[in-house]
Scaffold this motif. Structure first.
Motif, short mmCIF file in Angstrom:
data_model
loop_
_atom_site.label_atom_id
_atom_site.label_comp_id
_atom_site.label_asym_id
_atom_site.label_seq_id
_atom_site.Cartn_x
_atom_site.Cartn_y
_atom_site.Cartn_z
N GLY A 21 54.94 42.85 22.60
CA GLY A 21 54.15 43.12 23.81
C GLY A 21 53.07 44.15 23.55
O GLY A 21 53.37 45.25 23.07
N LEU A 45 53.51 42.18 18.12
CA LEU A 45 53.38 40.74 18.38
C LEU A 45 53.08 40.53 19.86
O LEU A 45 53.78 41.08 20.72
CB LEU A 45 54.69 40.02 18.02
N GLN A 47 52.10 37.60 22.85
CA GLN A 47 52.05 36.14 23.08
C GLN A 47 50.70 35.65 23.61
O GLN A 47 50.37 34.48 23.48
CB GLN A 47 53.17 35.72 24.03
N GLY A 196 54.32 34.45 20.22
CA GLY A 196 55.41 34.75 21.15
C GLY A 196 56.73 34.85 20.42
O GLY A 196 57.06 33.98 19.60
N PHE A 228 58.43 39.92 31.63
CA PHE A 228 58.95 38.77 30.88
C PHE A 228 60.27 39.13 30.19
O PHE A 228 60.80 38.34 29.41
CB PHE A 228 57.93 38.33 29.82
N MET A 353 53.53 51.03 39.16
CA MET A 353 52.81 52.26 38.80
C MET A 353 52.77 52.48 37.30
O MET A 353 52.91 53.59 36.79
CB MET A 353 53.43 53.46 39.51
C1 LIG Z 1 47.61 42.86 40.03
C2 LIG Z 1 48.27 44.12 39.57
C3 LIG Z 1 47.83 45.32 40.08
C4 LIG Z 1 48.41 46.52 39.61
N1 LIG Z 1 47.86 47.70 40.00
C5 LIG Z 1 48.30 48.86 39.47
C6 LIG Z 1 47.67 50.07 39.75
O1 LIG Z 1 46.66 50.10 40.46
N2 LIG Z 1 48.18 51.21 39.21
C7 LIG Z 1 49.28 51.19 38.40
O2 LIG Z 1 49.72 52.25 37.95
N3 LIG Z 1 49.88 50.04 38.07
C8 LIG Z 1 49.42 48.87 38.58
N4 LIG Z 1 50.03 47.70 38.26
C9 LIG Z 1 51.21 47.74 37.38
C10 LIG Z 1 50.83 48.00 35.92
O3 LIG Z 1 49.75 47.19 35.56
C11 LIG Z 1 52.05 47.70 35.04
O4 LIG Z 1 53.15 48.48 35.48
C12 LIG Z 1 51.80 48.04 33.56
O5 LIG Z 1 50.61 47.45 33.12
C13 LIG Z 1 52.99 47.56 32.74
O6 LIG Z 1 52.70 47.71 31.37
P1 LIG Z 1 53.65 47.06 30.28
O7 LIG Z 1 53.07 47.35 28.97
O8 LIG Z 1 55.05 47.47 30.55
O9 LIG Z 1 53.64 45.51 30.61
P2 LIG Z 1 52.54 44.39 30.35
O10 LIG Z 1 51.17 44.91 30.48
O11 LIG Z 1 52.90 43.25 31.22
O12 LIG Z 1 52.77 44.03 28.83
C14 LIG Z 1 53.80 43.19 28.38
C15 LIG Z 1 53.22 42.30 27.30
O13 LIG Z 1 54.26 41.59 26.65
C16 LIG Z 1 53.76 40.32 26.30
N5 LIG Z 1 54.92 39.45 26.08
C17 LIG Z 1 55.85 39.07 26.99
N6 LIG Z 1 56.81 38.31 26.42
C18 LIG Z 1 56.48 38.21 25.11
C19 LIG Z 1 57.08 37.56 23.99
N7 LIG Z 1 58.23 36.89 24.11
N8 LIG Z 1 56.48 37.65 22.78
C20 LIG Z 1 55.31 38.34 22.63
N9 LIG Z 1 54.71 38.98 23.66
C21 LIG Z 1 55.29 38.92 24.89
C22 LIG Z 1 52.91 39.92 27.50
O14 LIG Z 1 52.00 38.91 27.16
C23 LIG Z 1 52.25 41.26 27.85
O15 LIG Z 1 51.00 41.42 27.24
C24 LIG Z 1 49.49 46.48 38.69
C25 LIG Z 1 49.95 45.26 38.21
C26 LIG Z 1 49.34 44.08 38.64
C27 LIG Z 1 49.83 42.77 38.09
#
Ligand SMILES: Cc1cc2nc3c(=O)[nH]c(=O)nc-3n(C[C@H](O)[C@H](O)[C@H](O)COP(=O)(O)OP(=O)(O)OC[C@H]3O[C@@H](n4cnc5c(N)ncnc54)[C@H](O)[C@@H]3O)c2cc1C
Length: 371
Positions: A21, A45, A47, A196, A228, A353
């Motif tokens: 991710g 990695l 996806q 992925g 995911f 958040m």
């Molecule tokens: C529309 C929207 C508005 C938002 N607004 C705000 C805001 O204003 N302020 C705020 O603080 N937060 C906001 N959020 C929440 C914030 O964006 C998320 O909490 C944060 O981006 C999460 O980061 P992450 O790295 O955990 O997850 P993600 O950014 O979802 O990253 C996970 C990654 O893992 C990858 N992945 C998944 N499964 C696999 C696999 N099997 N193999 C390889 N790769 C994989 C995915 O493709 C993805 O790129 C918002 C979210 C959305 C959807």
């Protein structure tokens, strides 16, 4: 397709840490690992062709909780827990600014506002509890966080006062993620896109990973797949789709700041003379519990209606674009950062958040796996 000797040798051999991710958590985690172990081989990695979850899709609120959210959280968490949650978000935002610099994330401190619709039953109780919540949060901010402000932006069909928060800011989501990706790659961390992870098995001191493209082994596996997550691990994380729209540029746009409406179910902000507006997941919680990207008529129509009747009642506008992102949510607001087995770790369930929490969760995940 057989991989070449060079591809195997330079990308897939002697991998110390594999992060799954490339959202804000995965990238922050990889950066922290590189800082702690400069000589280590780190592979990410992803996806999607770009990060494809929430980090490149969000609204860019640099927020730590509106007044009604804090009050709501106090129903399920103790005062100390709520204070710690807010503190973590503030610390996370500071870490993000420190890591990339305010300019590289387009940080603007325009303040945040909570608006209450005419029929909103929370308004009175929020105003009544404002002082006690300010008192609760004093150890973090050393000043009152929430105050009453009259309707200077001339929104329609809302209560007389907003609740203003001078500590809330906004970022440019694309700029932040591009800067973070650049920084990660400049440190020699490799990212493979369109790759992925399908499953993994641990044996002894290594983990064998199967992807849609190849199989290889790594010493440690760190899972940062947020919404995911349940596809790979058994943690309690549900996907939650969030839909957004953005207007075309509006001449002399007078609205500036980040705005929470109807208990935070809707949110909007100014960006590049446009209004970015999202939310409405509560109109169809079950339908939006999905990892499929997409927009629905029900939610998009409601967003447009609120734009016309509340946000821009006297300003003509056109919608330019719509999209969605996938969040990871659960019963508790706290992210799940834990060791799953000897060599496997996860940092998931960032909720709404993640901008505030992401870099701190990434740091915590890196810390766990380097013990
Ligand atoms: C529309 C929207 C508005 C938002 N607004 C705000 C805001 O204003 N302020 C705020 O603080 N937060 C906001 N959020 C929440 C914030 O964006 C998320 O909490 C944060 O981006 C999460 O980061 P992450 O790295 O955990 O997850 P993600 O950014 O979802 O990253 C996970 C990654 O893992 C990858 N992945 C998944 N499964 C696999 C696999 N099997 N193999 C390889 N790769 C994989 C995915 O493709 C993805 O790129 C918002 C979210 C959305 C959807």
């Amino acid at each position: 397709m057989n991989l070449s000797y060079w591809e195997i040798k330079s990308w897939l051999c002697n991998t110390d840490f594999t992060v799954v991710g490339s959202g804000i958590v995965g990238l922050s985690c990889a950066l922290q690992l590189k800082e702690q172990f400069p000589k280590s081989n780190i592979l990410i990695l992803e996806q999607g062709f770009l990060p494809q979850g929430a980090s490149t899709k969000n609204a860019g609120f640099a927020c730590f909780g509106s007044l009604s959210e804090v009050i709501e959280d106090l129903k399920t968490h103790s005062e100390e827990e709520v204070l710690q949650l807010v503190k973590m978000r503030v610390d996370g935002l500071n870490l993000l600014k420190q890591t990339l610099g305010e300019t590289s994330i387009g940080y603007k401190n325009y303040g945040g506002y909570e608006l209450f619709l005419e029929q909103d039953d929370l308004y009175e109780s929020c105003l009544t509890q404002m002082n006690s919540i300010n008192q609760l949060l004093k150890p973090v901010f050393n000043a009152p966080v929430y105050s009453k402000k009259s309707n200077v932006f001339k929104f329609n069909n809302i209560k007389e006062y907003y609740v203003f928060n001078p500590f809330e800011g906004q970022i440019d989501t694309g700029l932040l993620m591009a800067s973070l990706l650049n920084k990660v790659q400049s440190k020699g961390i490799k990212i493979i896109n369109n790759c992925g992870v399908e499953n993994f098995t641990e044996s002894g001191n290594s983990v064998k990973i199967k992807t849609n493209l190849f199989e290889f082994s790594t010493s440690k596996l760190l899972i940062a797949t947020n919404g995911f997550a349940s596809q790979l691990i058994g943690e309690e994380v549900k996907p939650a789709r969030a839909q957004v729209l953005i207007t075309k540029p509006i001449k002399d746009l007078h609205i500036k700041g980040t705005f929470h409406l109807d208990k935070g179910y809707y949110y909007f902000r100014n960006i590049d003379n446009r209004i970015l507006f999202g939310g409405g997941r509560h109109l169809d919680f079950k339908g939006e519990e999905t990892t499929e990207f997409g927009e629905t008529e029900q939610i998009q129509n409601r967003l447009e209606e609120l734009l016309k009747t509340v946000i821009l009642p006297n300003t003509p506008f056109e919608i330019e674009h719509r999209w969605s992102g996938i969040m990871g949510v659960g019963g508790q607001k706290k992210a799940i950062v834990k060791q799953l087995s000897n060599q496997v770790f996860c940092g998931v369930r960032l909720g709404g958040m993640g901008i505030a929490m992401g870099s701190l969760v990434g740091k915590e995940l890196a810390g766990l796996s380097s013990c």
